[in-house]
Scaffold this active site. Structure first.
Site, PDB file in Angstrom:
ATOM      1  N   THR A   1     -36.585 -31.763 -23.015  1.00  0.00           N
ATOM      2  CA  THR A   1     -36.267 -30.891 -24.163  1.00  0.00           C
ATOM      3  C   THR A   1     -35.288 -31.559 -25.129  1.00  0.00           C
ATOM      4  OG1 THR A   1     -34.502 -29.932 -22.839  1.00  0.00           O
ATOM      5  CG2 THR A   1     -36.603 -28.731 -22.875  1.00  0.00           C
ATOM      6  N   GLY A   2     -34.790 -32.754 -24.800  1.00  0.00           N
ATOM      7  CA  GLY A   2     -33.720 -33.373 -25.578  1.00  0.00           C
ATOM      8  C   GLY A   2     -34.218 -34.197 -26.765  1.00  0.00           C
ATOM      9  N   ALA A   3     -33.254 -34.722 -27.525  1.00  0.00           N
ATOM     10  CA  ALA A   3     -33.585 -35.542 -28.699  1.00  0.00           C
ATOM     11  C   ALA A   3     -34.415 -36.762 -28.277  1.00  0.00           C
ATOM     12  CB  ALA A   3     -32.289 -35.990 -29.395  1.00  0.00           C
TER      13      ALA A   3
ATOM     14  N   CYS B   1     -28.901 -48.039 -27.419  1.00  0.00           N
ATOM     15  CA  CYS B   1     -29.655 -48.214 -28.672  1.00  0.00           C
ATOM     16  C   CYS B   1     -29.068 -49.321 -29.561  1.00  0.00           C
ATOM     17  CB  CYS B   1     -29.690 -46.911 -29.449  1.00  0.00           C
ATOM     18  SG  CYS B   1     -28.122 -46.032 -29.485  1.00  0.00           S
TER      19      CYS B   1
ATOM     20  N   GLN C   1     -23.785 -45.941 -37.095  1.00  0.00           N
ATOM     21  CA  GLN C   1     -24.710 -45.231 -36.210  1.00  0.00           C
ATOM     22  C   GLN C   1     -25.000 -43.801 -36.660  1.00  0.00           C
ATOM     23  OE1 GLN C   1     -22.904 -47.608 -32.431  1.00  0.00           O
ATOM     24  NE2 GLN C   1     -24.134 -45.839 -31.859  1.00  0.00           N
TER      25      GLN C   1
ATOM     26  N   LYS D   1     -20.310 -51.490 -24.094  1.00  0.00           N
ATOM     27  CA  LYS D   1     -21.715 -51.558 -23.674  1.00  0.00           C
ATOM     28  C   LYS D   1     -22.402 -52.697 -24.414  1.00  0.00           C
ATOM     29  CE  LYS D   1     -22.176 -46.584 -22.787  1.00  0.00           C
ATOM     30  NZ  LYS D   1     -22.562 -45.291 -23.374  1.00  0.00           N
TER      31      LYS D   1
ATOM     32  N   ARG E   1     -19.678 -44.020 -36.440  1.00  0.00           N
ATOM     33  CA  ARG E   1     -20.663 -42.956 -36.705  1.00  0.00           C
ATOM     34  C   ARG E   1     -20.610 -42.607 -38.189  1.00  0.00           C
ATOM     35  NH1 ARG E   1     -24.105 -41.769 -32.934  1.00  0.00           N
ATOM     36  NH2 ARG E   1     -22.530 -41.134 -31.431  1.00  0.00           N
TER      37      ARG E   1
ATOM     38  N   HIS F   1     -30.028 -46.271 -36.875  1.00  0.00           N
ATOM     39  CA  HIS F   1     -28.784 -47.041 -36.779  1.00  0.00           C
ATOM     40  C   HIS F   1     -28.899 -48.300 -37.642  1.00  0.00           C
ATOM     41  CE1 HIS F   1     -27.415 -44.438 -33.721  1.00  0.00           C
ATOM     42  NE2 HIS F   1     -27.342 -45.242 -32.687  1.00  0.00           N
TER      43      HIS F   1
ATOM     44  N   ASN G   1     -33.023 -45.319 -33.944  1.00  0.00           N
ATOM     45  CA  ASN G   1     -32.265 -45.358 -32.680  1.00  0.00           C
ATOM     46  C   ASN G   1     -32.902 -44.509 -31.589  1.00  0.00           C
ATOM     47  OD1 ASN G   1     -31.259 -43.377 -34.715  1.00  0.00           O
ATOM     48  ND2 ASN G   1     -30.185 -42.555 -32.938  1.00  0.00           N
TER      49      ASN G   1
HETATM   50  P1  NAP Z   1     -29.788 -34.049 -25.651  1.00  0.00           P
HETATM   51  O1  NAP Z   1     -30.543 -33.886 -26.902  1.00  0.00           O
HETATM   52  O2  NAP Z   1     -28.509 -33.339 -25.490  1.00  0.00           O
HETATM   53  O3  NAP Z   1     -30.770 -33.656 -24.426  1.00  0.00           O
HETATM   54  C1  NAP Z   1     -30.312 -33.660 -23.101  1.00  0.00           C
HETATM   55  C2  NAP Z   1     -31.501 -33.440 -22.154  1.00  0.00           C
HETATM   56  O4  NAP Z   1     -31.041 -33.568 -20.796  1.00  0.00           O
HETATM   57  C3  NAP Z   1     -32.120 -32.064 -22.281  1.00  0.00           C
HETATM   58  O5  NAP Z   1     -33.490 -32.124 -22.015  1.00  0.00           O
HETATM   59  C4  NAP Z   1     -31.407 -31.312 -21.157  1.00  0.00           C
HETATM   60  O6  NAP Z   1     -32.135 -30.201 -20.669  1.00  0.00           O
HETATM   61  C5  NAP Z   1     -31.387 -32.387 -20.092  1.00  0.00           C
HETATM   62  N1  NAP Z   1     -30.388 -32.083 -19.077  1.00  0.00           N
HETATM   63  C6  NAP Z   1     -29.057 -31.931 -19.223  1.00  0.00           C
HETATM   64  N2  NAP Z   1     -28.486 -31.615 -18.047  1.00  0.00           N
HETATM   65  C7  NAP Z   1     -29.486 -31.577 -17.136  1.00  0.00           C
HETATM   66  C8  NAP Z   1     -29.538 -31.313 -15.756  1.00  0.00           C
HETATM   67  N3  NAP Z   1     -28.432 -31.033 -15.055  1.00  0.00           N
HETATM   68  N4  NAP Z   1     -30.740 -31.367 -15.125  1.00  0.00           N
HETATM   69  C9  NAP Z   1     -31.857 -31.641 -15.823  1.00  0.00           C
HETATM   70  N5  NAP Z   1     -31.873 -31.907 -17.156  1.00  0.00           N
HETATM   71  C10 NAP Z   1     -30.698 -31.873 -17.792  1.00  0.00           C
HETATM   72  O7  NAP Z   1     -29.452 -35.567 -25.378  1.00  0.00           O
HETATM   73  P2  NAP Z   1     -30.294 -36.871 -25.792  1.00  0.00           P
HETATM   74  O8  NAP Z   1     -29.809 -37.375 -27.092  1.00  0.00           O
HETATM   75  O9  NAP Z   1     -31.747 -36.619 -25.629  1.00  0.00           O
HETATM   76  O10 NAP Z   1     -29.770 -37.893 -24.709  1.00  0.00           O
HETATM   77  C11 NAP Z   1     -29.987 -37.727 -23.340  1.00  0.00           C
HETATM   78  C12 NAP Z   1     -29.393 -38.901 -22.599  1.00  0.00           C
HETATM   79  O11 NAP Z   1     -30.138 -40.051 -22.951  1.00  0.00           O
HETATM   80  C13 NAP Z   1     -27.948 -39.216 -22.971  1.00  0.00           C
HETATM   81  O12 NAP Z   1     -27.027 -38.499 -22.186  1.00  0.00           O
HETATM   82  C14 NAP Z   1     -27.877 -40.689 -22.702  1.00  0.00           C
HETATM   83  O13 NAP Z   1     -27.578 -40.931 -21.350  1.00  0.00           O
HETATM   84  C15 NAP Z   1     -29.270 -41.163 -23.012  1.00  0.00           C
HETATM   85  N6  NAP Z   1     -29.372 -41.763 -24.359  1.00  0.00           N
HETATM   86  C16 NAP Z   1     -29.509 -43.077 -24.426  1.00  0.00           C
HETATM   87  C17 NAP Z   1     -29.595 -43.699 -25.633  1.00  0.00           C
HETATM   88  C18 NAP Z   1     -29.696 -45.164 -25.695  1.00  0.00           C
HETATM   89  O14 NAP Z   1     -28.919 -45.721 -26.414  1.00  0.00           O
HETATM   90  N7  NAP Z   1     -30.615 -45.796 -25.000  1.00  0.00           N
HETATM   91  C19 NAP Z   1     -29.530 -42.968 -26.814  1.00  0.00           C
HETATM   92  C20 NAP Z   1     -29.380 -41.598 -26.736  1.00  0.00           C
HETATM   93  C21 NAP Z   1     -29.300 -41.015 -25.500  1.00  0.00           C
HETATM   94  P3  NAP Z   1     -31.784 -28.704 -21.164  1.00  0.00           P
HETATM   95  O15 NAP Z   1     -32.422 -28.543 -22.495  1.00  0.00           O
HETATM   96  O16 NAP Z   1     -32.436 -27.871 -20.103  1.00  0.00           O
HETATM   97  O17 NAP Z   1     -30.297 -28.581 -21.196  1.00  0.00           O
HETATM   98  O1  3JN Z   2     -24.206 -42.484 -29.799  1.00  0.00           O
HETATM   99  C1  3JN Z   2     -25.212 -43.186 -29.904  1.00  0.00           C
HETATM  100  O2  3JN Z   2     -25.650 -43.525 -31.006  1.00  0.00           O
HETATM  101  C2  3JN Z   2     -25.890 -43.680 -28.690  1.00  0.00           C
HETATM  102  C3  3JN Z   2     -25.523 -42.878 -27.504  1.00  0.00           C
HETATM  103  C4  3JN Z   2     -25.858 -43.208 -26.298  1.00  0.00           C
HETATM  104  C5  3JN Z   2     -25.404 -42.439 -25.153  1.00  0.00           C
HETATM  105  C6  3JN Z   2     -24.959 -41.130 -25.334  1.00  0.00           C
HETATM  106  C7  3JN Z   2     -24.484 -40.405 -24.248  1.00  0.00           C
HETATM  107  C8  3JN Z   2     -24.420 -40.974 -23.007  1.00  0.00           C
HETATM  108  C9  3JN Z   2     -25.385 -43.021 -23.897  1.00  0.00           C
HETATM  109  C10 3JN Z   2     -25.927 -44.394 -23.682  1.00  0.00           C
HETATM  110  O3  3JN Z   2     -27.137 -44.554 -23.724  1.00  0.00           O
HETATM  111  O4  3JN Z   2     -25.177 -45.334 -23.454  1.00  0.00           O
HETATM  112  C11 3JN Z   2     -24.868 -42.280 -22.825  1.00  0.00           C
HETATM  113  C12 3JN Z   2     -24.778 -42.863 -21.467  1.00  0.00           C
HETATM  114  O5  3JN Z   2     -25.792 -42.786 -20.757  1.00  0.00           O
HETATM  115  O6  3JN Z   2     -23.711 -43.364 -21.109  1.00  0.00           O
END
Ligand code: NAP
Ligand code: 3JN
Length: 361
Positions: free
Chosen positions: A14-16, A131, A158, A226, A248, A255, A328
Site C-alpha cells: 500500500t506504500g509509495a 535511492c 531529494q 549510506k 530535501r 531526486h 527515486n
Molecule cells: P510508505 O509510503 O510509508 O509505506 C509503508 C508501507 O509499509 C505500507 O504498505 C505499510 O502498510 C507497510 N507497513 C508498515 N508497517 C508494517 C508492518 N508492521 N507490517 C506490514 N507492513 C507494514 O513508505 P515507502 O516510501 O513506500 O517506503 C517503505 C520502505 O521502503 C521505507 O521504510 C524504506 O525502508 C524503503 N525505501 C527505500 C528507498 C530506497 O532508497 N531504496 C526509498 C524509499 C523507501 P500499511 O499501509 O498497512 O501501513
Molecule cells: O528519503 C529518501 O529520499 C530516501 C529514503 C529512504 C529510506 C527511508 C526510510 C527508511 C530508507 C532507505 O532506503 O535507506 C529507510 C531505511 O530502510 O533505512
C-alpha cells in the site's frame, strides 16, 4: 532451476514504493502466476491496482510465504528484520528495499547494470541500495571501468516522495496553506519532515532541509553515510572516498544530484560523455548550447537515470562535475528491486537456500 511461472509477494504493497513495485512487476518480463499484496493489519481488505486488475491486501504474517518464489520487501527495516528470514525459510528469494540488510556480508547489494554478478552468491536475501546511491552508481561505474575512481563528493536535492506517502501529504497540505490561506512558511506546522521520529519537525514548503534521516556521531546523517558505505560495497572498493550532503527540497518525485568525481587517470570530457551515453540504463542529456540538461519533472515515471552538465573542474585536472537525475521511487526503489528479480531469473538464481544465514526472531 528456471520455472515457467513465479509466485511473487509484495510486502508494503500500500506504500509509495510498494504500489510502484506492483506497477513495475506488471510491466516487467517476469512470468508471474500468483501475485500477493501484503501490508499491515491496518490495510487488510483494501484494494491495490495491479495492471487493470485489483488485488486485495492481506496481512503480513510469518506464514505469508509458503508458496512464494520471490518476495519484494518495502515496509521498513524492522519489518524486513522480522519477516524476511521467514520468507527465506519458506524457500523464497527476498529482494529487500530497506537498509536493514545492506551492509550484511551475506547479502549482495545490487544495481543490476553495475554488479549483477553479485547475485550469484546470494543466500536468500538481496538488498536494493538507497535511492540516492543507486542513481549515482550508473554514471560513476561507466567512467570507473575505463578511468578508475578515487573520490566522490555529492550533494543531493531529494524529492519528498522518498520519505513516504505521509510526507507527500504533509507537503501538499503545507503548500495549500501558503497558497490558499496566505500562511507564512515560517508559521506552518510540520509533523513528519525532515525525519519521522526525530525531535523536531520543519516545513518543507518553500524550504530546503539539510537533513535526511537522523544524524550520526560524525555529524553526517544516516542518508549521507549510506551513500558512503553503499558505494564502496557495490563497487567492491573500500578505497574510494565518498562524502555526501543530502538535502530535501520541495519536489514531489525525482531526486537530483550534483556529483563531483576524481578519476585515477585523466578522462577527456567527450569520452566521459560517450561512456555515460553508452552505459545501460543511462541517458545523456547534455547540450548546454541548447539548454539541454536533466530535469526532475521529466524523469518522473521513467526507469532510466539522466546525466548532464558534464564538465571538467576548473582547477583539478582529473576532477569532473555532473548532474544526475532519476525517479527515486522507480530506479531508486521499485524498478531497481523488480529489475533485480528479473536478473535473478535470467541468471537462474531463483532457488531456495539450503544454509540459513539469517536469524528467525
Ligand atoms: P510508505 O509510503 O510509508 O509505506 C509503508 C508501507 O509499509 C505500507 O504498505 C505499510 O502498510 C507497510 N507497513 C508498515 N508497517 C508494517 C508492518 N508492521 N507490517 C506490514 N507492513 C507494514 O513508505 P515507502 O516510501 O513506500 O517506503 C517503505 C520502505 O521502503 C521505507 O521504510 C524504506 O525502508 C524503503 N525505501 C527505500 C528507498 C530506497 O532508497 N531504496 C526509498 C524509499 C523507501 P500499511 O499501509 O498497512 O501501513
Ligand atoms: O528519503 C529518501 O529520499 C530516501 C529514503 C529512504 C529510506 C527511508 C526510510 C527508511 C530508507 C532507505 O532506503 O535507506 C529507510 C531505511 O530502510 O533505512
Amino acid at each position: 532451476m528456471t520455472k515457467e511461472k513465479y509466485n511473487v509477494a509484495v510486502v508494503g504493497a500500500t506504500g509509495a514504493v510498494g504500489t510502484r513495485m506492483l506497477e513495475q512487476l506488471y510491466a516487467s518480463k517476469i512470468p508471474y502466476d500468483k501475485v500477493v499484496a501484503l501490508a499491515s493489519a491496518r490495510s487488510v481488505g483494501k484494494k491495490v491496482s495491479f495492471g487493470s486488475a485489483e488485488l486485495t491486501v492481506e496481512e503480513l504474517t510469518e506464514d505469508s510465504f509458503e508458496d512464494i518464489d520471490i518476495a519484494l520487501f518495502s515496509a521498513g527495516g524492522s519489518v524486513s528484520k522480522k519477516f524476511a528470514p521467514y520468507a527465506v525459510k519458506a524457500g523464497a528469494v527476498v529482494v529487500d528495499n530497506t537498509s536493514y540488510f545492506r551492509q550484511n556480508p551475506n547479502v549482495p547489494l545490487v544495481v543490476p547494470e553495475v554488479n549483477a554478478h553479485a547475485l550469484d552468491a546470494h543466500n536468500g536475501i538481496i538488498a536494493c541500495p538507497n535511492c540516492s546511491t543507486i542513481q549515482m552508481m550508473l554514471p560513476l561505474e561507466a567512467v570507473r571501468r575505463v578511468y578508475g575512481l578515487k573520490r566522490v563528493i555529492v550533494s543531493t536535492y531529494q524529492a519528498i516522495g522518498g520519505a513516504g506517502q505521509q510526507a507527500m501529504l504533509e507537503a501538499d497540505r503545507e503548500l495549500r496553506e501558503v497558497l490558499n490561506d496566505g500562511v507564512k512558511p515560517t508559521d506552518l506546522h510540520a509533523d513528519i519532515l525532515p525525519c519521522k521520529g526525530d525531535k523536531k519537525h520543519f516545513p518543507i514548503a518553500y524550504n530546503a532541509l539539510a537533513q535526511i534521516d537522523v544524524f550520526t556521531d560524525n555529524d553526517y546523517t544516516y542518508e549521507e553515510m549510506k551513500m558512503t558505505h553503499e558505494t564502496k560495497k557495490i563497487m567492491e572498493d573500500e578505497s574510494i572516498a565518498v562524502s555526501a550532503t543530502c538535502v530535501r527540497i520541495p519536489v514531489l518525485i525525482g531526486h537530483s544530484e550534483s556529483v563531483y568525481i576524481e578519476t585515477e587517470k585523466v578522462a577527456p570530457i567527450d569520452d566521459v560523455k560517450r561512456l555515460i551515453a553508452e552505459f545501460p540504463g543511462t541517458v545523456l542529456q547534455d547540450d548546454v548550447a541548447n539548454q539541454v540538461y536533466p530535469q526532475a519533472i521529466e524523469a518522473v515515471g521513467k526507469r532510466e537515470t539522466f546525466v548532464g552538465r558534464i564538465r571538467r573542474d576548473l582547477d583539478v585536472e582529473n576532477g569532473i562535475h555532473m548532474w544526475v537525475v532519476a525517479d527515486n521511487l522507480l530506479k531508486g526503489a521499485a524498478w531497481n528491486s523488480v529489475q533485480i528479480a528479473e536478473s535473478l531469473i535470467e541468471r537462474d538464481q531463483v532457488h531456495a537456500t539450503t544454509e540459513m544465514k539469517f536469524e528467525l526472531i
